[in-house]
Design a protein around this motif. Structure first.
Motif, PDB file in Angstrom:
ATOM      1  N   GLY A   5       0.784  -1.241   0.000  1.00 21.68           N
ATOM      2  CA  GLY A   5       0.000   0.000   0.000  1.00 21.68           C
ATOM      3  C   GLY A   5       0.808   1.279   0.000  1.00 21.68           C
ATOM      4  O   GLY A   5       0.538   2.185   0.792  1.00 21.68           O
ATOM      5  N   MET A  52       1.799   4.982  -1.057  1.00 17.87           N
ATOM      6  CA  MET A  52       1.282   6.138  -1.788  1.00 17.87           C
ATOM      7  C   MET A  52       2.119   6.331  -3.059  1.00 17.87           C
ATOM      8  O   MET A  52       3.333   6.174  -3.027  1.00 17.87           O
ATOM      9  CB  MET A  52       1.365   7.395  -0.925  1.00 17.87           C
ATOM     10  CG  MET A  52       0.363   7.416   0.213  1.00 17.87           C
ATOM     11  SD  MET A  52       0.794   8.671   1.433  1.00 17.87           S
ATOM     12  CE  MET A  52       0.489  10.174   0.499  1.00 17.87           C
ATOM     13  N   ASP A 107      -4.814  13.644  -3.190  1.00 15.60           N
ATOM     14  CA  ASP A 107      -4.033  14.876  -3.345  1.00 15.60           C
ATOM     15  C   ASP A 107      -2.671  14.712  -2.678  1.00 15.60           C
ATOM     16  O   ASP A 107      -1.654  15.187  -3.195  1.00 15.60           O
ATOM     17  CB  ASP A 107      -4.795  16.078  -2.774  1.00 15.60           C
ATOM     18  CG  ASP A 107      -5.394  15.814  -1.389  1.00 15.60           C
ATOM     19  OD1 ASP A 107      -5.724  14.650  -1.093  1.00 15.60           O
ATOM     20  OD2 ASP A 107      -5.538  16.775  -0.602  1.00 15.60           O
ATOM     21  N   ALA A 142      -6.514  12.095   4.144  1.00 12.55           N
ATOM     22  CA  ALA A 142      -7.825  11.960   4.778  1.00 12.55           C
ATOM     23  C   ALA A 142      -8.037  10.598   5.427  1.00 12.55           C
ATOM     24  O   ALA A 142      -8.723  10.503   6.448  1.00 12.55           O
ATOM     25  CB  ALA A 142      -8.915  12.239   3.754  1.00 12.55           C
ATOM     26  N   SER A 143      -7.484   9.552   4.848  1.00 12.23           N
ATOM     27  CA  SER A 143      -7.715   8.246   5.459  1.00 12.23           C
ATOM     28  C   SER A 143      -7.127   8.209   6.868  1.00 12.23           C
ATOM     29  O   SER A 143      -7.689   7.613   7.779  1.00 12.23           O
ATOM     30  CB  SER A 143      -7.105   7.142   4.597  1.00 12.23           C
ATOM     31  OG  SER A 143      -5.825   7.514   4.180  1.00 12.23           O
ATOM     32  N   ILE A 144      -5.997   8.896   7.037  1.00 13.38           N
ATOM     33  CA  ILE A 144      -5.346   8.869   8.352  1.00 13.38           C
ATOM     34  C   ILE A 144      -6.052   9.854   9.292  1.00 13.38           C
ATOM     35  O   ILE A 144      -6.251   9.567  10.478  1.00 13.38           O
ATOM     36  CB  ILE A 144      -3.846   9.202   8.214  1.00 13.38           C
ATOM     37  CG1 ILE A 144      -3.207   8.338   7.105  1.00 13.38           C
ATOM     38  CG2 ILE A 144      -3.125   9.027   9.550  1.00 13.38           C
ATOM     39  CD1 ILE A 144      -3.377   6.836   7.250  1.00 13.38           C
TER      40      ILE A 144
HETATM   41  C1  LIG Z   1       4.623   6.196   1.060  1.00  7.54           C
HETATM   42  C2  LIG Z   1       3.550   6.152   2.084  1.00  7.54           C
HETATM   43  N1  LIG Z   1       3.583   7.009   3.130  1.00  7.54           N
HETATM   44  C3  LIG Z   1       2.612   6.985   4.058  1.00  7.54           C
HETATM   45  C4  LIG Z   1       1.575   6.102   3.962  1.00  7.54           C
HETATM   46  C5  LIG Z   1       0.485   6.067   5.030  1.00  7.54           C
HETATM   47  N2  LIG Z   1      -0.760   6.557   4.424  1.00  7.54           N
HETATM   48  C6  LIG Z   1      -1.709   5.716   3.966  1.00  7.54           C
HETATM   49  S1  LIG Z   1      -2.989   6.514   3.248  1.00  7.54           S
HETATM   50  C7  LIG Z   1      -2.319   8.007   3.598  1.00  7.54           C
HETATM   51  C8  LIG Z   1      -3.022   9.270   3.232  1.00  7.54           C
HETATM   52  C9  LIG Z   1      -3.013   9.478   1.782  1.00  7.54           C
HETATM   53  O1  LIG Z   1      -3.486  10.788   1.519  1.00  7.54           O
HETATM   54  P1  LIG Z   1      -4.046  11.111   0.105  1.00  7.54           P
HETATM   55  O2  LIG Z   1      -3.088  10.669  -0.923  1.00  7.54           O
HETATM   56  O3  LIG Z   1      -4.463  12.523   0.053  1.00  7.54           O
HETATM   57  O4  LIG Z   1      -5.310  10.140   0.010  1.00  7.54           O
HETATM   58  P2  LIG Z   1      -6.704  10.230   0.826  1.00  7.54           P
HETATM   59  O5  LIG Z   1      -6.622   9.285   1.981  1.00  7.54           O
HETATM   60  O6  LIG Z   1      -6.903  11.637   1.273  1.00  7.54           O
HETATM   61  O7  LIG Z   1      -7.730   9.777  -0.179  1.00  7.54           O
HETATM   62  C10 LIG Z   1      -1.089   7.875   4.244  1.00  7.54           C
HETATM   63  C11 LIG Z   1      -0.254   9.019   4.683  1.00  7.54           C
HETATM   64  C12 LIG Z   1       1.588   5.217   2.866  1.00  7.54           C
HETATM   65  N3  LIG Z   1       0.655   4.294   2.708  1.00  7.54           N
HETATM   66  N4  LIG Z   1       2.569   5.284   1.932  1.00  7.54           N
END
Ligand SMILES: Cc1ncc(C[n+]2csc(CCOP(=O)(O)OP(=O)(O)O)c2C)c(N)n1
Ligand SMILES: [Mg+2]
Length: 601
Positions: free
Chosen positions: A438, A440, A465, A496-498
């Protein structure tokens, strides 16, 4: 330099070409310029794609395989260049996706001297330790003549059994050392190896007995069905016996979501009919699934599964996954497609198959009732016209705009949870996501790999975002190589998920999870559409649900890279019939239904 033998780099490139690898994705450094030079010599046979972050190369290689079934290669330099790769390796490793990572290292003559970019404090040229936990195997030839052996073994390890990424770590001098008169021939070393092993024939009979005598059977499919090319045989079996089919997020698309026997996603955010059928099943036939926490409602019984008393038949190519999380009534190590064909063969020899199918009517009726309950529960979300856009509606609008052959690559975050709950995948590769590691950026960059693998099919990345900003360099790559993907940036001004977890589990003690302007405290993000335009890509901003689908269609129709900044609300999370537990913090509550308690006896 006159050469009368192939050197290490040439052997690697030649072998890749023999394996019909169309692309090498990577980024330069002094540690791999000789490998790039070998790619230069063979530019007509293998295309080189230079990216702006090594992780992007790995994600592209990963999704290229998920769409085409053809492994590709990455190239990265020594030290930091290759240290940017483990995230992509880990992603592919946990999702069982092969690619060959050719990583440069320092010259063997400088091992242990602390040369520029050498990891030497524990062991010489120690990149293999860095990636050990992140890939299937690391090979490190230290003389030119070791390259042919390492290359053919690396490839074979990567594609056989449970596939996964393999690292070929090559010291600087070894790229240029004489390696071989001739490159090993794939047809001698890997092309003719089959891992389509069948299950123990007695086990197949037992599985058929169990399934035929079940009153409430459910088939659960995972990635093994999709990548094992088993979708057609699965459909044949389900139809022949009238057994409903549910999926883990990685199995989405293994059966067309609109098929009458398709139940949906089993997960915290999965629909009522999928979880409620799976947890009541008397026999669960699990094909190529891992039973991770997100599929299994954190293994809490009565939400996604109730094993036991449900009798689990677990079929997987990797016996390590069988019996990892649930006791098995029958565990069979097999390739899923071969197993399904064995089962179909066994059914041909049985007489009572049709009677048993008729007996399923009661079970299917009950499931139809659960489905109706779920559909009225979710109906309001589809007609919400509010702004920012209701996320459930956003998922549905994007999905509805995808053509039948479209490929949607999701990133990681709350948008992924909405997409896996509400997209109606039609084909095994309609909806691609990362479920194991998972990281990002997977969907931001992966869409580029999808488009190269399927140039005639529309490819859309739906990404957060947060993740888009993290990997916005892809804009440049899309322009430089004219890769027409559409990015839908799911813009909710937050990780937002966090933040949702802080709100759900930590009494709303929010820190470090949203993006704000320091002066006004208003939500802040760069103007993503303008960012795209600065890179030479058309970009639009959409804040009405009714315009979102049209924007996706318009973006696809341009035939050029395109970005949609979609303003989407983060005030709700996708609820379903399952739960998720963060040990120590508690567990979520199901949005519909409760915990199933099996009756005794
Ligand atoms: C490289 C990495 N860093 C941190 C995380 C932990 N993490 C999982 S989802 C998330 C939030 C992602 O934010 P965004 O891309 O804006 O998606 P949203 O949840 O807002 O749809 C984070 C920080 C991760 N999965 N991968
Ligand atoms: Mg976000």
């Amino acid at each position: 330099m006159a050469k009368n033998m192939l050197d290490g780099a040439q052997v690697i490139v030649d072998y890749l070409i023999r394996q019909k690898v169309p692309y090498a994705f990577g980024l330069c450094g002094h540690g791999n310029i000789q490998f790039i030079d070998a790619l230069y010599e063979r530019a007509e046979d293998i295309k080189t794609i230079s990216v702006h972050h090594e992780t992007v190369a790995g994600f592209m290689a990963d999704v290229y395989y998920r769409v085409s079934g053809q492994p590709t290669a990455t190239f990265t330099s020594c030290g930091p260049g290759s240290a940017n790769l483990p995230i992509a390796l880990g992603n592919s490793f946990l999702d069982s996706v092969p690619f060959l990572a050719v990583t440069g290292n320092i010259p063997t003559s400088q091992f242990n001297r602390g040369a520029f970019q050498e990891l030497y404090r524990h062991y010489q040229a120690d990149f293999p330790s860095t990636v050990r936990a992140y890939c299937k195997r690391v090979f490190q030839p230290t003389r030119g003549e070791m390259v042919p052996l390492a290359m053919r073994q690396a490839w074979k390890t990567m594609v056989t059994g449970r596939p996964g990424p393999v690292v070929l770590d090559v010291p600087f001098d070894v790229f240029r050392e004489a390696a071989a008169e001739e490159t090993p021939k794939p047809e001698e070393w890997s092309a003719n190896i089959s891992c389509r092993c069948g299950a123990d024939p007695e086990g197949v009979k037992q599985a058929v007995d169990m399934v035929l005598s079940a009153e409430r059977p459910v088939i659960l499919i995972g990635q093994g069905v999709k990548y094992g090319g088993a979708a057609t045989d699965l459909k044949t079996l389900a139809e022949k016996l009238d057994i409903p089919v549910a999926w883990s997020a990685s199995g989405a698309g293994g059966i067309d979501s609109s098929h009458r026997l398709a139940l949906g996603l089993v997960a915290r955010n999965g629909p009522y009919q999928a979880n409620h059928a799976a947890r009541q099943a008397d026999v669960l036939l699990a094909l190529g699934v891992r039973f991770d926490d997100r599929t299994s409602s954190s293994w809490l019984p009565g939400y996604s599964f109730t094993i036991p008393p449900t009798k689990l038949i677990h079929v997987d190519i990797d016996p390590d996954e069988i019996g990892r999380n649930y006791p098995v009534a029958l565990g069979l190590m097999a390739d899923v497609r071969t197993f399904l064909r064995q089962v179909l063969g066994e059914l041909d020899a049985r007489k009572d198959v049709r009677d048993k199918a008729a007996a399923r009517a009661k079970w299917l009726d009950a499931i139809a009732g659960y489905r109706t309950e779920w559909e009225s529960f979710i109906a309001p979300g589809f007609v919400d016209d509010g702004s920012p856009i209701n996320p459930q509606r956003a998922a549905r609008e994007i999905d509805a705009a995808m053509p039948a052959d479209g490929i949607l690559v999701s990133d990681i975050g709350v948008h992924h949870n909405w997409l896996i709950a509400f997209c109606k995948a039609k084909r095994p590769d309609s909806l691609i996501g990362s479920m194991g590691f998972g990281p990002m950026g997977f969907g931001v960059a992966g869409a580029l790999g999808a488009k190269l693998a399927a140039p005639d099919r529309p490819c859309v990345s739906v990404c957060g975002d947060g993740a888009f900003f993290m990997h916005a360099s892809v804009l440049g790559t899309a322009v430089e190589y004219a890769i027409p993907v559409v990015w839908v940036v799911w813009n909710n001004y937050a990780y937002a998920s966090i933040r949702g977890l802080q709100r759900g589990y930590l009494n709303g003690r929010e820190l470090a999870t949203d993006f704000k302007h320091p002066g006004t405290g208003a939500p802040y993000n760069p103007d993503f559409a303008a960012m795209a335009r600065s890179a030479g890509i058309d970009g639009v901003r959409i804040d009405r649900a009714a315009d979102l689908g049209e924007a996706v269609r318009a973006g696809i129709a341009t035939g050029r890279p395109y970005l949609i900044d979609a303003q989407i609300s983060a005030d709700r999370n996708p609820g379903g019939a399952g739960v998720w537990e963060l040990p120590g913090l508690g567990q979520s509550q199901p949005a519909i239904g409760g915990r199933f308690q099996p009756s005794r006896g």
